[in-house]
Design an enzyme around this catalytic site. Structure first.
Site, PDB file in Angstrom:
ATOM      1  N   ASN A 147      29.636   0.222   4.807  1.00 48.04           N
ATOM      2  CA  ASN A 147      28.515   0.261   3.863  1.00 48.04           C
ATOM      3  C   ASN A 147      28.149   1.687   3.452  1.00 48.04           C
ATOM      4  OD1 ASN A 147      27.434   0.988   6.326  1.00 48.04           O
ATOM      5  ND2 ASN A 147      25.926  -0.663   6.413  1.00 48.04           N
ATOM      6  N   ARG A 285      18.405   8.232   9.479  1.00 44.67           N
ATOM      7  CA  ARG A 285      17.603   7.610  10.525  1.00 44.67           C
ATOM      8  C   ARG A 285      16.210   8.221  10.491  1.00 44.67           C
ATOM      9  NH1 ARG A 285      20.828   4.373  10.176  1.00 44.67           N
ATOM     10  NH2 ARG A 285      22.148   3.390  11.765  1.00 44.67           N
ATOM     11  N   GLN A 314      12.146   0.454  14.207  1.00 46.36           N
ATOM     12  CA  GLN A 314      12.373  -0.561  13.187  1.00 46.36           C
ATOM     13  C   GLN A 314      12.329  -1.939  13.831  1.00 46.36           C
ATOM     14  OE1 GLN A 314      14.911   1.957   9.872  1.00 46.36           O
ATOM     15  NE2 GLN A 314      16.012   0.433  11.062  1.00 46.36           N
ATOM     16  N   HIS A 333      14.692  -1.074   5.657  1.00 50.03           N
ATOM     17  CA  HIS A 333      16.058  -0.563   5.831  1.00 50.03           C
ATOM     18  C   HIS A 333      17.052  -1.524   5.176  1.00 50.03           C
ATOM     19  CE1 HIS A 333      19.057   1.554   8.769  1.00 50.03           C
ATOM     20  NE2 HIS A 333      19.466   1.554   7.518  1.00 50.03           N
TER      21      HIS A 333
END
Length: 401
Positions: A147, A285, A314, A333
Site C-alpha cells: 500500500n 506514525r 489508534q 488511518h
C-alpha cells in the site's frame, strides 16, 4: 486445535456492503522497483471487496480452517477485558492492520506463550514490541510495498488540500455560503514551494515522483542516500540531517518508520527550526510527532497546517487534541487501506501464511523479525526496541463510544 486471531476494524455503520461503486480494479503485476505483487497460490475473495473489516476477514477464514486452525475475528482489541486479551493464551498467530493495530506489548507477549507469528496486513510493525519479539524468537512480518503507492497518493492529496485550503472551502459550500474571501485568505499555490520528505524509501520516493510535475523544489533526508541517477532525474536536494532540511522547506512530509530513533522526532525543538507558516503532513506514525507540540505550533502560527491520518494511540480517544486543533486536515488511518490496497495486502498475508504452513522461506521483503533478530526489510528499516508504550490509552476510545 491451534488458533489464529485476526484483529480487524469494525464494519461500516450501515452494515457490510452488498455492492460497490466500481466493478473491478486495475491489474498491477509489479511495483515501481520491480518487486512483484503478492503471489499466493489462491485467494478466497473478490478484489475490490471490503476485506479489512470484521466481516471481510481478509478473505482468510476458509483457508485457515482448511489448515486445521480455529479462527477468531474481532475488533475488540484494547484493555484487559478485550477479546484479544482473552484469546492470547493459546494464540499461535496474530494478524492485524496498522489502521486498527493489535498492540502486542511486552506484557501481552508474555501472556501468549504459544505465539509464533505476528503478521501486519499492511506496512508498519511498530505496534509489536520488536525487542520482545526478538527475545521470544517470534517471527514478525508485514506486506512490504502493498500500500505504499496508496499512501503516497494520500500524501499528495493532503499537501494540496492544506496549501489550497480545500477543507474549509468545502465546508462553506455545505453551510450554504459563497464566502470567497474566507476561503482564499489561507490559500496558496504549491508551485515554486520547497517540499521535503523525511525518508525517501518506497513511500517517500513515490511522493517525490508525484510532486515533480508541480514545478516545486524537492528535498529529502534519508540515512540511505538515493542513487545519484535518481537525484539527478528528480533534481533532488539531499540533506545530511532532518534539521537542515526542515529549515528550508515550505512543506515537510514524514515517511519514515516508527522506532526508538524516530519516536517524537518532531517535538517543539524540531518544529521551531521549521519556516514560520510551513505545512507538515504525517502519514507515517502519529508517535513520530509530539502531540501537544503540534497543537501549540498550529495555535501560534509556527505551522500553517498539519494533516495526516496517523495518531497515537489508534483509535485515538475522543478527546485527543488533534481532533479539535486549528488548521488541520486529519482523517482516520485510511491512507493505506483503500479497497485497491486491501486486495494486495490480503493476498500478501495469504502468501505469508502459505509459506509459513508449508515450511517455505518468507520473502525477505516481508520479514521484520526472524530467528531472534531483525531480518529482511526489518534490518534495513527498523531498530530494535519498543515503541508501544502508551498504547493502553486506545481503550479510552472504546469506553467513550
Amino acid at each position: 486445535m491451534a488458533k489464529v486471531v485476526l484483529v480487524l476494524y469494525d464494519d461500516p455503520v450501515d452494515g457490510y456492503p452488498k455492492t460497490y461503486p466500481r466493478d473491478d480494479l486495475p491489474k498491477i503485476l509489479k511495483y515501481p522497483d520491480g518487486q512483484t505483487v503478492p503471489n499466493p497460490k489462491a485467494i478466497d475473495f473478490t478484489p475490490g471487496a471490503l476485506l479489512g473489516s470484521v466481516s471481510g476477514e481478509l478473505g482468510l477464514r476458509e483457508y485457515l480452517e482448511s489448515q486445521g486452525y480455529t479462527v477468531v475475528v474481532t475488533s475488540d482489541k484494547d484493555g484487559p477485558n478485550s477479546r484479544l486479551e482473552q484469546e492470547l493464551h493459546d494464540a499461535e498467530i496474530v494478524i492485524s492492520q496498522p489502521f486498527w493495530p493489535a498492540y502486542l506489548t511486552e506484557e501481552r507477549i508474555a501472556k501468549a506463550p504459544k505465539l509464533k507469528l505476528a503478521v501486519t496486513a499492511g506496512i508498519g510493525s511498530d505496534h509489536v514490541d520488536l525487542q520482545a519479539a526478538i527475545d521470544r524468537k517470534i517471527t514478525v512480518t508485514e506486506v512490504t510495498f502493498c500500500n505504499s503507492i496508496s499512501v503516497a497518493e494520500h500524501v499528495v492529496m493532503m499537501i494540496l488540500g492544506l496549501v489550497r485550503n480545500y477543507i474549509p472551502s468545502y465546508n462553506w459550500v455545505i453551510k450554504g455560503g459563497w464566502n470567497i474571501a474566507d476561503c482564499v485568505s489561507r490559500s496558496y499555490d504549491v508551485e515554486g514551494m520547497h517540499i521535503g520528505t523525511v525518508a525517501a524509501g518506497r513511500i517517500g520516493l513515490a511522493v517525490l515522483r508525484r510532486l515533480k510535475p508541480f514545478d516545486v523544489q524537492l528535498h529529502y533526508f534519508d540515512r540511505h542516500r538515493l542513487p545519484e541517477a535518481v537525484e539527478k532525474e528528480l533534481d533532488l536536494h539531499w540533506h545530511a540531517n532532518v534539521e537542515d532540511m526542515v529549515s528550508v522547506c515550505d512543506v515537510v512530509t514524514i515517511n519514515c518508520p516508527l522506532h526508538p530513533e524516530t519516536e517524537h522526532m518532531f517535538d517543539a525543538k524540531m518544529l521551531s527550526k521549521m519556516k514560520r507558516g510551513a505545512y507538515l503532513v504525517n502519514t507515517a506514525r502519529g508517535k513520530i510527532c509530539d502531540r501537544d507540540a503540534i497543537v501549540c505550533a498550529l495555535e501560534s502560527g509556527q505551522l500553517a497546517g498539519y494533516a495526516g491520518d496517523v495518531w497515537f494511540p489508534q483509535p485515538a480517544p475522543k478527546d485527543h487534541p488533534w481532533r479539535a486543533m486549528p488548521h488541520h486536515g486529519m482523517t482516520p488511518h485510511i491512507s493505506g487501506t483503500s479497497l485497491s490496497a486491501q486486495a494486495r495486502y490480503a493476498a500478501g498475508v495469504r502468501e505469508i501464511l502459505e509459506c509459513w504452513f508449508e515450511g517455505r522461506p518468507i520473502r525477505d521483503e516481508y520479514l521484520i523479525v526472524d530467528g531472534g533478530k531483525l531480518a529482511g526489510v526489518g534490518a534495513h528499516s527498523y531498530s530494535a526496541g519498543d515503541a508501544t508504550k502508551g498504547s493502553e490509552e486506545a481503550a479510552r476510545f472504546q469506553r467513550a463510544s
